[in-house]
Design an enzyme around this catalytic site. Sequence first.
Site, short mmCIF file in Angstrom:
data_model
loop_
_atom_site.label_atom_id
_atom_site.label_comp_id
_atom_site.label_asym_id
_atom_site.label_seq_id
_atom_site.Cartn_x
_atom_site.Cartn_y
_atom_site.Cartn_z
N ARG A 50 -5.32 -11.82 7.84
CA ARG A 50 -6.02 -12.96 7.61
C ARG A 50 -6.52 -13.42 8.81
O ARG A 50 -5.72 -13.88 9.07
CB ARG A 50 -6.17 -13.66 6.70
N HIS A 75 -16.09 -10.70 5.20
CA HIS A 75 -15.72 -11.00 3.84
C HIS A 75 -15.05 -9.74 3.10
O HIS A 75 -15.60 -10.28 1.59
CB HIS A 75 -14.84 -12.65 3.21
N GLN A 111 -13.58 -9.20 -0.18
CA GLN A 111 -14.39 -10.20 -1.50
C GLN A 111 -15.49 -9.53 -2.27
O GLN A 111 -15.21 -9.55 -3.43
CB GLN A 111 -14.24 -11.41 -1.62
N ASP A 148 -20.76 -20.87 -2.47
CA ASP A 148 -19.77 -21.02 -1.85
C ASP A 148 -19.40 -22.41 -1.24
O ASP A 148 -20.38 -23.51 -1.04
CB ASP A 148 -19.39 -19.41 -0.66
N CYS A 193 -16.71 -17.25 -5.14
CA CYS A 193 -15.45 -16.89 -4.84
C CYS A 193 -14.29 -17.02 -4.72
O CYS A 193 -12.78 -16.46 -4.74
CB CYS A 193 -15.40 -16.03 -3.16
N ARG A 226 -10.17 -8.67 -7.79
CA ARG A 226 -9.77 -8.34 -5.98
C ARG A 226 -8.51 -8.18 -6.09
O ARG A 226 -8.22 -7.44 -5.41
CB ARG A 226 -9.25 -10.60 -5.53
#
Length: 308
Positions: free
Chosen positions: A107, A134, A137, A225, A266, A294
Site C-alpha cells: 500500500r 484500490h 477493495q 466514500d 469501503c 476483503r
Amino acid sequence: MTHFLDIHTTDAADLRAMIDSARAMKTARNNRPKGTPDDDQPLAGRMVALIFEKPSTRTRISFDVGVRQMGGQTMVLSGADMQLGHGETIADTARVLSRYVDLIMIRTFEEATLQEMAEYASVPVINGLTNRTHPCQIMADVMTFEEHRGPIAGKKVVWSGDGNNVCASWLHAAGQFGFDFTFTGPEPLDPERVWIDFARAHGSDVKITRNPEEAVAGADLVIADTWVSMHDPQSARERRHNQLRGYQVNEALMARAKPDALFMHCLPAHRDDEVTSAVMDGPHSVIWDEAENRLHAQKAVLRWCLGV
Ligand code: CP
C-alpha cells in the site's frame, strides 16, 4: 510473473474465476467449526511481505489473516521503518525482498512506486491501494453484490461523492464485469477521463450527473466514500465538505433507488458526513459483509498470483 496491480490490467476471465474461487472458499470456511484451519493449505511454506506506507485496518488484517488461514506466514512492514523510507530505491528494495519472500503486497502513495516494485520484483506484487486505484477493495465489493443480488452484469451502480481511487477501480470493474456506472459529484472531483473511457470502451454505460437524485433513480447499488482521502491535504477538508455536502447518501436519497438497492462503503466511514448512520446501519447496507469479503476475495487473489 503474475502481479495483481489493477482490475483493468487483469484478464476479465481471471477476475471472474477469482470471485468464484473467493465465494467457494468462504462457503467452505463457514461450513467448518470456528477456529479450525482451512483444509486446503496452499500457502504452506510461503512467506508474504505486507508493506504499508499509509494507515490501514481492513487491508492489513484481512491479508494477514487470509495468508495464515491458507497455511502461509506474513511479515507486516511499515515503509517508514524500512530503508525504503530513508532513500533506498524501490527497485533495490524489490530485488532484495524477492530473495526472502514469495509475494509482496504494498500500500503506497504513488502508482509509480507500485509499478517499479512490480518491474524489479521477481515474485508477484499485489496493489493494496495507491492514490489512483484500490483493486482489492472492488474485488470484495463485486463479490458482496453478487452474494446478495446475483450477477452484477447489467446492473446499475451509482457512486456519489469524490471520484477518487476507489471510484477508479469501480470504473475498471464496470468494464470488466459488464455493469453500468453512474457518477454523481461536483465537476472538479470527477473521476479521471481515462478510466471513464476504459469502462465505455468495454461496453459499460457510464453516466456523469451533478444531480444525485437523478443519479440514483433505478440504482441496484449506491456507494459512498470518504470526502477526504488519505493522500488529500487536510487543508482541503473544509472546501471538500462544502463541495460534497449535497452528495451525502441519506435515507431520502436511498428511497429514490430501487426498493431492494444495496448500499456499500469501503470504510472507514465518517458517519453523518458522506453517509448517515441511518443508511449505514439500515436495511440497504451490506458494509460489514463488504469488509469481511476483503478476506475471501484477497485469498483468491493471492492464490491466483502464486498459481496455487
Ligand atoms: N477499505 C480499506 O482499504 O480499509 P483500510 O484503509 O482500513 O485498509
